[in-house]
Enzyme design. Structure first.
Site, PDB file in Angstrom:
ATOM      1  N   GLY A 175       0.773  -1.234   0.000  1.00 14.83           N
ATOM      2  CA  GLY A 175       0.000   0.000   0.000  1.00 14.83           C
ATOM      3  C   GLY A 175       0.805   1.285   0.000  1.00 14.83           C
ATOM      4  O   GLY A 175       0.364   2.300  -0.527  1.00 14.83           O
ATOM      5  N   GLU A 205       3.811   4.219   5.874  1.00 10.27           N
ATOM      6  CA  GLU A 205       2.573   3.426   5.727  1.00 10.27           C
ATOM      7  C   GLU A 205       1.528   4.262   5.007  1.00 10.27           C
ATOM      8  O   GLU A 205       1.538   5.495   5.112  1.00 10.27           O
ATOM      9  CB  GLU A 205       2.029   3.095   7.127  1.00 10.27           C
ATOM     10  N   ASP A 230      -5.216   2.200  10.837  1.00 11.30           N
ATOM     11  CA  ASP A 230      -6.619   1.984  11.163  1.00 11.30           C
ATOM     12  C   ASP A 230      -6.701   1.573  12.641  1.00 11.30           C
ATOM     13  O   ASP A 230      -6.683   2.426  13.527  1.00 11.30           O
ATOM     14  CB  ASP A 230      -7.137   0.908  10.202  1.00 11.30           C
ATOM     15  N   VAL A 278     -11.315   3.412   2.150  1.00 19.40           N
ATOM     16  CA  VAL A 278     -10.796   4.194   1.024  1.00 19.40           C
ATOM     17  C   VAL A 278      -9.937   3.335   0.094  1.00 19.40           C
ATOM     18  O   VAL A 278      -9.349   2.341   0.512  1.00 19.40           O
ATOM     19  CB  VAL A 278      -9.983   5.415   1.510  1.00 19.40           C
ATOM     20  N   ASP A 315      -5.823  -0.657  -1.600  1.00 15.61           N
ATOM     21  CA  ASP A 315      -6.583  -1.610  -2.422  1.00 15.61           C
ATOM     22  C   ASP A 315      -7.879  -2.039  -1.765  1.00 15.61           C
ATOM     23  O   ASP A 315      -8.105  -1.850  -0.571  1.00 15.61           O
ATOM     24  CB  ASP A 315      -5.742  -2.866  -2.665  1.00 15.61           C
ATOM     25  N   ARG A 363      -5.309  -0.021  -6.508  1.00 15.80           N
ATOM     26  CA  ARG A 363      -4.147   0.692  -5.963  1.00 15.80           C
ATOM     27  C   ARG A 363      -3.701   1.804  -6.900  1.00 15.80           C
ATOM     28  O   ARG A 363      -3.151   2.814  -6.476  1.00 15.80           O
ATOM     29  CB  ARG A 363      -2.968  -0.272  -5.773  1.00 15.80           C
TER      30      ARG A 363
END
Ligand code: 5GP
Length: 190
Positions: free
Chosen positions: A46, A101, A105, A155, A161, A167
């Site tokens: 990510g 990152e 979350d 999101v 993704d 992505r």
């Protein structure tokens, strides 16, 4: 052919918004790490878009490495169990490490990575994340640098993704609920 943009319900951050956040973070990191050789660790997959943009805003001597950790989730919910699936090449002993990152979350992934690198003997481990989803934090972890807060929405884009896709959207958007529902109904017996 269906466009990847069709999966987006609405845009949250444009390419310009992202560039502004990245520039501000890069300038701050340049000040804070002045005179140090930083080991920048990108969290696969990510963070790759954010990482390459952020690095170009950092006027610092730095090494680059990658780590991938998996929480064994394939949908929109984290599962809680984390392992390293792709390890660093670098020895972190005595290094000043900056983890990059895409999004924090619950905080479990970041906490796991920080603890892991500190236990390997890093001198310092800080992080720079683009999106900080504070509402869902379940574990205490310092997020030293972040682009912006986001609410409790799933999101996609700019590296992030859904089930491996989207992505490469150049902006960040909220996924359409029907895309999630369609995936869930196809994989309900997995
Ligand atoms: P945490 O361990 O903090 O709960 O989760 C971190 C990881 O969950 C992120 O690196 C990202 O892969 C995934 N994640 C959390 N929220 C979102 C989201 O809104 N969209 C996407 N695409 N991934 C998310």
């Amino acid at each position: 052919m269906k466009s990847i943009h069709d999966a987006v319900d609405h845009k949250l951050y444009s390419e310009e918004d992202i560039a502004e956040m990245t520039k501000r973070l890069g300038q701050q990191l340049t000040k804070d790490y002045a005179g140090k050789r930083v080991l920048v660790v990108g969290a696969l997959k990510g963070a790759i878009f954010f990482l390459t943009d952020l690095l170009r805003e950092m006027d610092l001597a730095c090494d680059i490495d990658f780590i991938d950790v998996s929480s064994y989730g394939n949908g929109t919910e984290p599962s809680g169990k984390i392992t390293v699936t792709h390890d660093l090449e670098a020895d972190v002993t005595g290094r000043d490490v900056l983890i990059v990152e895409d999004i924090v979350d619950t905080g479990l992934t970041l906490k796991f990575m920080k603890d892991e690198l500190l236990s390997r003997g890093a001198n310092s481990v800080k992080c720079c994340v683009l999106l900080n989803k504070t509402a869902r934090r379940t574990t205490e972890v310092d997020v030293e640098y972040y682009g912006t807060h986001v609410g409790n929405e799933f999101v996609i884009g700019y590296g992030m993704d859904f089930a491996g896709l989207y992505r490469n959207l150049p902006y960040i958007g909220v996924i359409k609920p029907e895309v999630v529902e369609e995936f869930s109904s196809k994989h309900k017996h997995d």
